[in-house]
Every structure is written in structure tokens, then in C-alpha cells.
Scaffold this motif. Sequence first.
Motif, PDB file in Angstrom:
ATOM      1  N   LYS A  17       0.840  -1.191   0.000  1.00 14.53           N
ATOM      2  CA  LYS A  17       0.000   0.000   0.000  1.00 14.53           C
ATOM      3  C   LYS A  17       0.881   1.249   0.000  1.00 14.53           C
ATOM      4  O   LYS A  17       1.674   1.452   0.918  1.00 14.53           O
ATOM      5  CB  LYS A  17      -0.891  -0.024   1.244  1.00 14.53           C
ATOM      6  CG  LYS A  17      -1.878   1.079   1.322  1.00 14.53           C
ATOM      7  CD  LYS A  17      -2.748   0.871   2.562  1.00 14.53           C
ATOM      8  CE  LYS A  17      -3.658   2.050   2.784  1.00 14.53           C
ATOM      9  NZ  LYS A  17      -4.365   1.950   4.057  1.00 14.53           N
ATOM     10  N   THR A  18       0.760   2.073  -1.019  1.00 14.61           N
ATOM     11  CA  THR A  18       1.525   3.316  -1.067  1.00 14.61           C
ATOM     12  C   THR A  18       0.574   4.504  -1.016  1.00 14.61           C
ATOM     13  O   THR A  18      -0.616   4.379  -1.263  1.00 14.61           O
ATOM     14  CB  THR A  18       2.388   3.408  -2.341  1.00 14.61           C
ATOM     15  OG1 THR A  18       1.529   3.375  -3.474  1.00 14.61           O
ATOM     16  CG2 THR A  18       3.386   2.286  -2.426  1.00 14.61           C
ATOM     17  N   SER A  19       1.136   5.658  -0.707  1.00 12.92           N
ATOM     18  CA  SER A  19       0.297   6.845  -0.527  1.00 12.92           C
ATOM     19  C   SER A  19      -0.313   7.308  -1.846  1.00 12.92           C
ATOM     20  O   SER A  19       0.230   7.084  -2.920  1.00 12.92           O
ATOM     21  CB  SER A  19       1.115   7.976   0.094  1.00 12.92           C
ATOM     22  OG  SER A  19       2.115   8.409  -0.779  1.00 12.92           O
ATOM     23  N   LEU A 125       6.691   6.157   9.363  1.00 15.61           N
ATOM     24  CA  LEU A 125       5.308   6.085   8.901  1.00 15.61           C
ATOM     25  C   LEU A 125       4.849   4.661   8.605  1.00 15.61           C
ATOM     26  O   LEU A 125       3.655   4.402   8.522  1.00 15.61           O
ATOM     27  CB  LEU A 125       5.103   6.964   7.672  1.00 15.61           C
ATOM     28  CG  LEU A 125       5.179   8.462   7.927  1.00 15.61           C
ATOM     29  CD1 LEU A 125       5.031   9.214   6.621  1.00 15.61           C
ATOM     30  CD2 LEU A 125       4.137   8.895   8.936  1.00 15.61           C
ATOM     31  N   SER A 126       5.772   3.749   8.467  1.00 15.37           N
ATOM     32  CA  SER A 126       5.398   2.351   8.286  1.00 15.37           C
ATOM     33  C   SER A 126       4.577   1.878   9.492  1.00 15.37           C
ATOM     34  O   SER A 126       3.609   1.139   9.339  1.00 15.37           O
ATOM     35  CB  SER A 126       6.646   1.490   8.118  1.00 15.37           C
ATOM     36  OG  SER A 126       6.303   0.145   7.957  1.00 15.37           O
ATOM     37  N   ALA A 136      -1.764  10.564   7.607  1.00 16.94           N
ATOM     38  CA  ALA A 136      -0.499  11.277   7.408  1.00 16.94           C
ATOM     39  C   ALA A 136      -0.503  11.955   6.044  1.00 16.94           C
ATOM     40  O   ALA A 136      -0.621  11.289   5.020  1.00 16.94           O
ATOM     41  CB  ALA A 136       0.674  10.307   7.519  1.00 16.94           C
ATOM     42  N   ILE A 137      -0.363  13.282   6.043  1.00 15.79           N
ATOM     43  CA  ILE A 137      -0.339  14.055   4.805  1.00 15.79           C
ATOM     44  C   ILE A 137       1.044  14.681   4.668  1.00 15.79           C
ATOM     45  O   ILE A 137       1.429  15.529   5.474  1.00 15.79           O
ATOM     46  CB  ILE A 137      -1.412  15.164   4.818  1.00 15.79           C
ATOM     47  CG1 ILE A 137      -2.795  14.571   5.067  1.00 15.79           C
ATOM     48  CG2 ILE A 137      -1.369  15.961   3.521  1.00 15.79           C
ATOM     49  CD1 ILE A 137      -3.849  15.603   5.397  1.00 15.79           C
ATOM     50  N   SER A 138       1.789  14.258   3.667  1.00 12.91           N
ATOM     51  CA  SER A 138       3.116  14.813   3.441  1.00 12.91           C
ATOM     52  C   SER A 138       3.024  15.960   2.433  1.00 12.91           C
ATOM     53  O   SER A 138       2.580  15.770   1.305  1.00 12.91           O
ATOM     54  CB  SER A 138       4.078  13.750   2.913  1.00 12.91           C
ATOM     55  OG  SER A 138       5.312  14.363   2.598  1.00 12.91           O
ATOM     56  N   ILE A 144       6.438  10.714  -0.355  1.00 18.36           N
ATOM     57  CA  ILE A 144       6.614   9.874   0.830  1.00 18.36           C
ATOM     58  C   ILE A 144       5.596   8.740   0.747  1.00 18.36           C
ATOM     59  O   ILE A 144       4.414   8.921   1.010  1.00 18.36           O
ATOM     60  CB  ILE A 144       6.438  10.694   2.126  1.00 18.36           C
ATOM     61  CG1 ILE A 144       7.393  11.890   2.143  1.00 18.36           C
ATOM     62  CG2 ILE A 144       6.640   9.807   3.352  1.00 18.36           C
ATOM     63  CD1 ILE A 144       8.867  11.542   2.068  1.00 18.36           C
ATOM     64  N   GLN A 145       6.060   7.567   0.375  1.00 20.73           N
ATOM     65  CA  GLN A 145       5.153   6.481   0.034  1.00 20.73           C
ATOM     66  C   GLN A 145       4.423   5.858   1.218  1.00 20.73           C
ATOM     67  O   GLN A 145       3.376   5.253   1.042  1.00 20.73           O
ATOM     68  CB  GLN A 145       5.881   5.412  -0.756  1.00 20.73           C
ATOM     69  CG  GLN A 145       6.916   4.642   0.031  1.00 20.73           C
ATOM     70  CD  GLN A 145       7.790   3.822  -0.860  1.00 20.73           C
ATOM     71  OE1 GLN A 145       8.471   4.360  -1.723  1.00 20.73           O
ATOM     72  NE2 GLN A 145       7.763   2.527  -0.685  1.00 20.73           N
ATOM     73  N   ASN A 146       4.907   6.007   2.437  1.00 19.25           N
ATOM     74  CA  ASN A 146       4.200   5.435   3.572  1.00 19.25           C
ATOM     75  C   ASN A 146       3.247   6.418   4.242  1.00 19.25           C
ATOM     76  O   ASN A 146       2.600   6.072   5.225  1.00 19.25           O
ATOM     77  CB  ASN A 146       5.183   4.869   4.598  1.00 19.25           C
ATOM     78  CG  ASN A 146       5.669   3.499   4.205  1.00 19.25           C
ATOM     79  OD1 ASN A 146       5.027   2.816   3.414  1.00 19.25           O
ATOM     80  ND2 ASN A 146       6.801   3.088   4.731  1.00 19.25           N
ATOM     81  N   ALA A 147       3.130   7.619   3.700  1.00 22.66           N
ATOM     82  CA  ALA A 147       2.106   8.547   4.175  1.00 22.66           C
ATOM     83  C   ALA A 147       0.764   8.079   3.623  1.00 22.66           C
ATOM     84  O   ALA A 147       0.702   7.256   2.712  1.00 22.66           O
ATOM     85  CB  ALA A 147       2.422   9.959   3.692  1.00 22.66           C
ATOM     86  N   THR A 148      -0.311   8.610   4.153  1.00 23.67           N
ATOM     87  CA  THR A 148      -1.623   8.314   3.598  1.00 23.67           C
ATOM     88  C   THR A 148      -1.768   9.024   2.256  1.00 23.67           C
ATOM     89  O   THR A 148      -2.253   8.454   1.283  1.00 23.67           O
ATOM     90  CB  THR A 148      -2.740   8.787   4.556  1.00 23.67           C
ATOM     91  OG1 THR A 148      -2.457   8.304   5.868  1.00 23.67           O
ATOM     92  CG2 THR A 148      -4.098   8.293   4.097  1.00 23.67           C
TER      93      THR A 148
END
Length: 170
Positions: A17-19, A125-126, A136-138, A144-148
Motif C-alpha cells: 500500500k503506497t500513498s 510512517l510504516s 499522514a499528509i506529506s 513519501i510512500q508510507n504517508a496516507t
Amino acid sequence: MVDTTKNTKLFTTYGVKTSKTVTTEVASKLISKAKRPLFVVGTGVLNPELLDRVVKIAKAKNIPIAATGSSMIGFVDKGVNAKYINLHALGFYLTDPNWPGFDGNGNYDTIILLGHKKYYINQVLSATKNFSDVRAISIDKSYIQNATMSFGNLSKADHIAALDEVIDLL
């Protein structure tokens, strides 16, 4: 208007799952609608251009700041609610639904991220991605792939323009 949804090249993977990429309009709405937002900033915000924008975003919606790394020095005498915390410790606390937060009013529902090393924040963020309901909003210049949700990889000029759009929309 800056297109913040392109260029999401990944160099490593941390799961299936990526952002999702996010526009400045959507990021602003999510920040505005958050019940308990927390602005999590790293040492990268000590650049005067970024620091000024962090302060404007925090003041626009009265968002508390979690200053990680050596970023706390940038918020002295800026009129914002900033507290120092180790980033790894914060990641651990955010996964605890009973954490009282910095103000004793409970855990945060949304964290806004800016100024961290990409490889470092993705690891933290993992945990929040897999073990909490925190959004999580980057709004950093790197995807940032582990952000929402995250901006795509942006040039410095596009990143500053995108942050200005977020400020104008808050």
C-alpha cells in the motif's frame, strides 16, 4: 497552479500500500477539517523559506508543531505552539490510541509532515500506516510512500509554490 500529483517514482518498497498523491486543494481541505492535527517537522524546515511557511500554516489553523531532530531552534520566539520530540518516539506514541498527546486531550487524527529525510520518515510512517488510524499528509518536496497522502517529487520552486497555495487555501 502547481501539479503536485505527478512524478511518484519509488526507489524502495515497504509494502503493498503506497500513498495517494494529493493536490494543494485537497491537502488544504484535509488540514482544515482535521479535528486534532499535528504538524510534524524535521530539520529540513530550518531553511528560511520553509520555516516561514511552516509558521504561516501553523498559525492559520492553530496547529501544534512537533519539532523533531534539531528543528526546535527555528520556532523559538515565532509565536507558535512547538514541542520537541524524537521522531521515532512520536511514531510509537501515534500508534497508541490512549496517548494523551502534547496537550493531554488525546491522540491526533491527522499529522502533516515536512522537512524530513525521505528514508527516515518512511520508516516511521510504516508503523502509523499499519498500526493506527492516524492520517499522514506529506507536503514535502519528495513523494513519501508510507504517508496516507503525499505530494509527488517536486522541484524546489514548485514545492515553494505548492506550499504558498496551501497557505492561501487554509
